[in-house]
Design a protein around this motif. Structure first.
Motif: not given
Length: 214
Positions: A48, A50-52, A54-56, A58, A163, A167
């Motif tokens: 996992t 995690t980005f700045t 708070g979203s994640t 996989t 980010d 992604k």
């Protein structure tokens, strides 16, 4: 009265996804190179990220770099068919048109404003999965870094922009795809870095006097 004939309805053919399909590459002499597009050598255990905000996301990428491949090898037998995910992260004027913000407020910009500015949809894992399922093995992602840079003279790119790029790359790597990052049109970035000024419309333009002294 002449007889009339009603043509039979044409059935709609829906293509069947086949990621294991054998693709034919460019001819080499009298031979045609065959290769499969489903190289998953970079796929490992899920983790996992995690980005700045708070979203994640996989990620399945294990960091493996495919080595000892020439440009010819990549083009002929690895990269396969490609698609350009354009008019997204390099689209401009997304802030002023979508959020009624000044066009200089890029330091806090949400990249989703740019992705949708010209009518495109969000870049998601499902989108990349679908592309790959139809034989696409390479994606080009054009980026205008100035969509997220700070106009205070530091030219720091905001974390949300970085980010969004990461992604999109993760979504492609999760399918074993190749990714080409394209430094696209950057809102006249050549006029920045100590050699820019504002014109009568408050847009950044090159300061030719400063450039001439450099």
């Amino acid at each position: 009265t002449p007889a009339t004939t009603t043509p039979a309805p044409t059935s709609k053919v829906t293509p069947t996804p086949n990621p294991e399909a054998v693709i034919y590459g460019r001819p080499s002499g009298n031979d045609v190179i065959k290769y499969t597009i489903d190289d998953k050598s970079n796929i490992g255990d899920e983790k996992t990220v995690t980005f700045t905000d708070g979203s994640t996301v996989t990620s399945k990428d294990n960091g493996t770099v495919r080595k000892e491949l020439s440009s010819q090898d990549l083009a002929d037998s690895k990269m396969g068919m490609g698609v350009n995910i354009g008019n997204t992260l390099e689209a401009v004027q997304g802030i002023s048109s979508k959020k009624s913000m000044a066009a200089t407020d890029y330091a806090t910009a949400d990249p989703s404003w740019f992705v949708s500015a010209w009518g495109n949809v969000e870049i998601t894992q499902k989108y990349l999965d679908t592309l790959h399922s139809y034989g696409i093995n390479t994606v080009r992602i054009p980026i205008a870094w100035t969509n997220g840079d700070n106009d205070d003279g530091s030219y720091t790119i905001n974390a949300k922009m970085l980010d969004a790029v990461e992604k999109a790359v993760i979504y492609a790597l999760n399918n074993g795809m190749y990714v080409i990052i394209n430094d696209h049109w950057d809102n006249q970035w050549w006029g920045q870095f100590g050699a820019c000024k504002r014109d009568e419309n408050n847009k950044k333009v090159a300061n030719e006097e400063v450039r001439a002294q450099a």
